[in-house]
Design an enzyme around this catalytic site. Structure first.
Site, short mmCIF file in Angstrom:
data_model
loop_
_atom_site.label_atom_id
_atom_site.label_comp_id
_atom_site.label_asym_id
_atom_site.label_seq_id
_atom_site.Cartn_x
_atom_site.Cartn_y
_atom_site.Cartn_z
N HIS A 309 0.85 -1.20 0.00
CA HIS A 309 0.00 0.00 0.00
C HIS A 309 0.87 1.23 0.00
CE1 HIS A 309 -3.02 2.94 1.36
NE2 HIS A 309 -3.90 2.11 0.86
N ASP A 367 -7.87 -4.39 -0.72
CA ASP A 367 -8.36 -4.65 -2.07
C ASP A 367 -8.30 -6.14 -2.41
OD1 ASP A 367 -8.83 -1.89 -2.82
OD2 ASP A 367 -6.67 -1.66 -2.83
#
Length: 428
Positions: A309, A367
């Protein structure tokens, strides 16, 4: 917010300038560079704003190194466990959790704003039958100002509040309608007696000829996804909403701008990319170990989607929460009979145990799991980002409302480092 000052000097000229140093509740202090150009003649250069605080905000805080996410000071873990999405919406909008009366009143208001003007539904007829739902969503949300122009005075607090209610309430209806239109199926009207998530699932999957009862496990999984995606500080889409609304644009136009930014594959499309990657792995005939080796090879352009991330250098706190939701859902559905989900679990296990991924801090992110959950629920890929937009709408609105009362509000106007041709004369 406490304030100190620091002195910045130019060694070439000897000129000095005092810069205020702002310290917030959490996080790194920020230099106020407003006087830097006047005092020294310089601007700052920060592509992507990776080291620049574009505003002050009291809504959300992220500590990427420690893996912390707070909504109005409340840890995301506690909200996911104990709260509902609409309660989180109230928290983000008003700064405090609602008491029982406030909660019931807010839920009533939202449930009674879910209908859209019939003219909005006729608006869909202008799209091709195979239009992407995000194209429909961004266009339709932007067009709402033509239907609800009775509350567009952004200087009026009540108008701002009504617009907030309308956007939160109507987004599931418009999102579900965009899906139904792509299938050529009739629109399903909302039912005020249903909860926010149940209503959306019914509008997505029900047909007039049959009854529909949402799966409680699906409802809870989607509720968690909504809570985890409700806000995430100054990301690309939120910053876009702030920049658009800094000009005085109406809230529907500003949120449409945020949806357009979210549509990008590097932002809202990440969970869709996860499923595409897993399908490629499943159908390629290449072993999972070979894909892992490619991901480790710095000379190979292949990257594992759904890992790592931009902000979190520790385990994404949202991923810890949604991982359990994902596993519970797959256990109920029987993931052992679904090769895609079995592959996802194998990939997850390798990444969590492999020294390379641990050293690089390439943990599965939110995600990775949300894409698997949505796919397991039967939601098509082209609706993944639409659902993200639904969840994030309240965050965008909260930031928009915060901006409207910010005494430091100015129209956004970034500077640039010009690298083009020098001044020259038109040839004779």
């Amino acid at each position: 917010m406490s304030e100190k000052t620091v002195t910045v000097s130019d060694d070439t000229t000897g000129n000095k300038v005092q810069l205020a140093l702002h310290e917030g509740t959490h996080g790194a202090p920020c230099f106020d560079i407003g006087s830097l150009h006047e005092g020294l003649g310089y601007f700052t250069y920060d592509p992507g704003y990776v080291c620049t605080a574009s505003c002050s905000s009291a809504i959300t805080y992220i500590d990427g190194d420690e893996g912390i996410l707070l909504y109005r000071g409340y840890p995301i873990e506690q909200l996911a466990e104990k709260s509902s999405y609409l309660e989180v919406c109230y928290l983000l909008l008003y700064g405090e959790l609602p008491d029982q009366r406030q909660k019931e009143e807010f839920e009533y208001i939202i449930s009674n704003h879910t209908m859209v003007n019939e003219g909005v539904r006729r608006f869909y007829e202008g799209f091709r039958y195979d239009a992407h739902p995000m194209a429909i969503l961004v266009s339709t949300i932007g067009a709402l100002s033509a239907f609800y122009h009775d509350s567009l005075d952004i200087t009026n607090p009540r108008h701002r509040e009504i617009s907030a209610f309308r956007l939160i309430a109507k987004m599931p209806t418009i999102a579900a309608d965009s899906y139904k239109y792509s299938l050529g199926q009739p629109f399903i009207y909302p039912l005020n007696a249903l909860g926010y998530v149940e209503n959306f699932l019914r509008m997505m999957f029900a047909v007039p000829a049959e009854g529909y009862q949402p799966n409680p496990t699906f409802v809870r999984a989607l509720e968690i996804i909504f809570i985890l995606h409700a806000d995430h500080e100054q990301n690309a889409s939120t910053s876009t909403v702030r920049l658009a609304s800094s000009s005085g644009a109406n809230p529907f136009a500003s949120i449409a701008a945020g949806i357009a930014s979210l549509w990008g594959p590097a932002h809202g499309g990440a969970n869709e990319a996860v499923i595409q990657m897993l399908e490629e792995m499943l159908n390629s005939g290449v072993s999972l170990e070979d894909y892992i080796a490619r991901a480790k090879d710095k000379d190979d352009s292949f990257r594992l989607m759904g890992f790592g991330h931009r902000v979190y250098k520790n385990y994404d706190p949202r991923a810890k929460i949604i991982r359990q939701v994902c596993n519970d859902l797959l256990d109920e559905l029987g993931a052992e009979n679904q090769p895609l989900f079995e592959l996802a679990r194998r990939l997850e296990q390798i990444a969590l145990e492999d020294d390379y991924f641990i050293e690089k801090r390439l943990y599965p992110n939110v995600d990775f799991y949300s894409g698997i959950i949505l796919r397991a629920m039967g939601i098509p890929l082209n609706m993944f980002t639409v659902i993200f937009a639904m969840a994030r709408t309240v965050g965008w609105i909260a930031h928009w409302m915060e901006m409207m009362v910010d005494p430091e509000l100015r129209i956004g106007r970034p500077r640039q480092l010009y690298t083009g041709k020098g001044q020259r004369d038109y040839p004779e």
